[in-house]
Write an enzyme that holds these catalytic residues in place. Structure first.
Site, PDB file in Angstrom:
ATOM      1  N   ASP A  59       0.804  -1.245   0.000  1.00  0.00           N
ATOM      2  CA  ASP A  59       0.000   0.000   0.000  1.00  0.00           C
ATOM      3  C   ASP A  59       0.828   1.282   0.000  1.00  0.00           C
ATOM      4  O   ASP A  59       0.447   2.275   0.652  1.00  0.00           O
ATOM      5  CB  ASP A  59      -0.969  -0.002   1.196  1.00  0.00           C
TER       6      ASP A  59
ATOM      7  N   GLU B 184      -4.485  -0.838  -1.353  1.00  0.00           N
ATOM      8  CA  GLU B 184      -5.804  -0.843  -0.723  1.00  0.00           C
ATOM      9  C   GLU B 184      -6.713  -0.026  -1.627  1.00  0.00           C
ATOM     10  O   GLU B 184      -6.480   1.166  -1.854  1.00  0.00           O
ATOM     11  CB  GLU B 184      -5.760  -0.242   0.689  1.00  0.00           C
TER      12      GLU B 184
ATOM     13  N   LYS C  93      -6.562  -4.845  -3.039  1.00  0.00           N
ATOM     14  CA  LYS C  93      -7.118  -5.466  -1.836  1.00  0.00           C
ATOM     15  C   LYS C  93      -8.179  -4.556  -1.211  1.00  0.00           C
ATOM     16  O   LYS C  93      -7.900  -3.392  -0.915  1.00  0.00           O
ATOM     17  CB  LYS C  93      -5.996  -5.767  -0.827  1.00  0.00           C
TER      18      LYS C  93
ATOM     19  N   LYS D 117      -7.792  -4.616   4.927  1.00  0.00           N
ATOM     20  CA  LYS D 117      -6.490  -4.265   5.497  1.00  0.00           C
ATOM     21  C   LYS D 117      -5.492  -5.390   5.211  1.00  0.00           C
ATOM     22  O   LYS D 117      -4.361  -5.142   4.827  1.00  0.00           O
ATOM     23  CB  LYS D 117      -6.620  -4.000   6.996  1.00  0.00           C
TER      24      LYS D 117
ATOM     25  N   VAL E 270       3.162   0.394   4.269  1.00  0.00           N
ATOM     26  CA  VAL E 270       2.458   1.192   5.276  1.00  0.00           C
ATOM     27  C   VAL E 270       1.022   0.691   5.433  1.00  0.00           C
ATOM     28  O   VAL E 270       0.471   0.111   4.514  1.00  0.00           O
ATOM     29  CB  VAL E 270       2.439   2.680   4.880  1.00  0.00           C
TER      30      VAL E 270
ATOM     31  N   CYS F 157      -2.240  -2.191   7.853  1.00  0.00           N
ATOM     32  CA  CYS F 157      -2.210  -3.182   6.770  1.00  0.00           C
ATOM     33  C   CYS F 157      -0.991  -4.085   6.811  1.00  0.00           C
ATOM     34  O   CYS F 157      -1.063  -5.247   6.394  1.00  0.00           O
ATOM     35  CB  CYS F 157      -2.326  -2.470   5.430  1.00  0.00           C
TER      36      CYS F 157
HETATM   37  N1  TIU Z   1      -2.679   0.452   4.221  1.00  0.00           N
HETATM   38  C1  TIU Z   1      -3.133   0.788   5.423  1.00  0.00           C
HETATM   39  O1  TIU Z   1      -2.451   0.655   6.428  1.00  0.00           O
HETATM   40  N2  TIU Z   1      -4.418   1.349   5.484  1.00  0.00           N
HETATM   41  C2  TIU Z   1      -4.840   2.228   6.472  1.00  0.00           C
HETATM   42  O2  TIU Z   1      -5.976   2.679   6.462  1.00  0.00           O
HETATM   43  N3  TIU Z   1      -3.908   2.556   7.425  1.00  0.00           N
HETATM   44  C3  TIU Z   1      -4.056   3.469   8.427  1.00  0.00           C
HETATM   45  O3  TIU Z   1      -3.165   3.571   9.259  1.00  0.00           O
HETATM   46  N4  TIU Z   1      -5.144   4.232   8.470  1.00  0.00           N
END
Ligand code: TIU
Length: 227
Positions: free
Chosen positions: A23, A71, A128, A131, A156, A161
């Protein structure tokens, strides 16, 4: 062998360790995206770009498998549960129009991976809706098809995720190593705590290691491998 991994050394399976980049999308990393709409300070995430790029170059040079995840949701949001879209009081919700297009919607500029880490031909890109990267995706079949047994993880956010995906992978029998500088959270203390809980109890979820020790553990690229 990654000697200073926690909780103990990690023996890399050459060619069978996929680099999974989770992501690293504009919507999470750049201002005016989904992460910012949730009220987060997105500046914490940029630090993971350079280390992730170093991993990508190392994997590409060896011709080892690389998988990117995003995501993301279909334009009609049919794969976005109302519970996900309606949660909380964000400035904008998934699917709402923002400066980088509709938030977390496939095909919109903000949904793309940041240019420095853009996928190259031959690399899998997994969209995806959740998460975890295994939920409602072909990721497991893709990895099994590539003969992958280990996941080296970047991306991240660490506690959302990344951790969810590592837990899903762990339950499916993949050994996972998280590269510490190549992951980031909007909350530095959550990053630290997540790494600590992953490696606790003898590596209950997996391993973590510094970038330099992962790169040092890689065999020399085979002549003609990668690009
Ligand atoms: N990719 C991912 O971690 N999606 C999130 O929404 N992360 C947050 O920390 N919000």
């Amino acid at each position: 062998m990654v000697t200073d991994a926690r909780p103990f050394e990690f023996v890399l399976a050459a060619g069978h360790a996929a680099l999974v980049v989770i992501d690293m999308q504009r919507d999470f990393i750049e201002p005016d995206g989904f992460g910012a709409a949730l009220g987060n300070d997105v500046r914490h995430l940029a630090a993971a770009i350079g280390p992730t790029r170093a991993l990508l170059e190392a994997w590409r040079a060896r011709g080892w498998p690389v998988v990117h995840t995003r995501e993301s949701h279909a334009p009609d949001l049919s794969d976005c549960p109302p519970s996900k879209r309606d949660r909380g009081q964000p400035a904008l919700r998934i699917g709402d129009p923002g400066p980088m297009g509709r938030l977390l919607v496939r095909g919109e500029p903000g949904c793309e991976i940041v240019p420095a880490l853009a996928p190259v031909p031959g690399e899998a890109v997994i969209d995806k809706p959740g998460k975890g990267a295994f939920h409602a995706t072909p990721l497991e079949a893709v990895l099994r098809g590539l003969g992958v047994t280990q996941l080296v993880i970047a991306g991240v956010t660490t506690e959302v995720c990344v951790q969810t995906t590592m837990r899903e992978a762990n339950d499916r029998g993949f050994d996972c190593l998280l590269v510490e500088e190549a992951t980031a959270s909007y909350f530095p203390e959550f990053k630290r705590a997540t790494i600590d809980m992953i490696v606790a109890q003898g590596g209950i979820v997996g391993w973590a290691a510094p970038l330099a020790s992962v790169l040092a553990a890689l065999p020399a690229p085979a002549a003609g491998a990668g690009g």
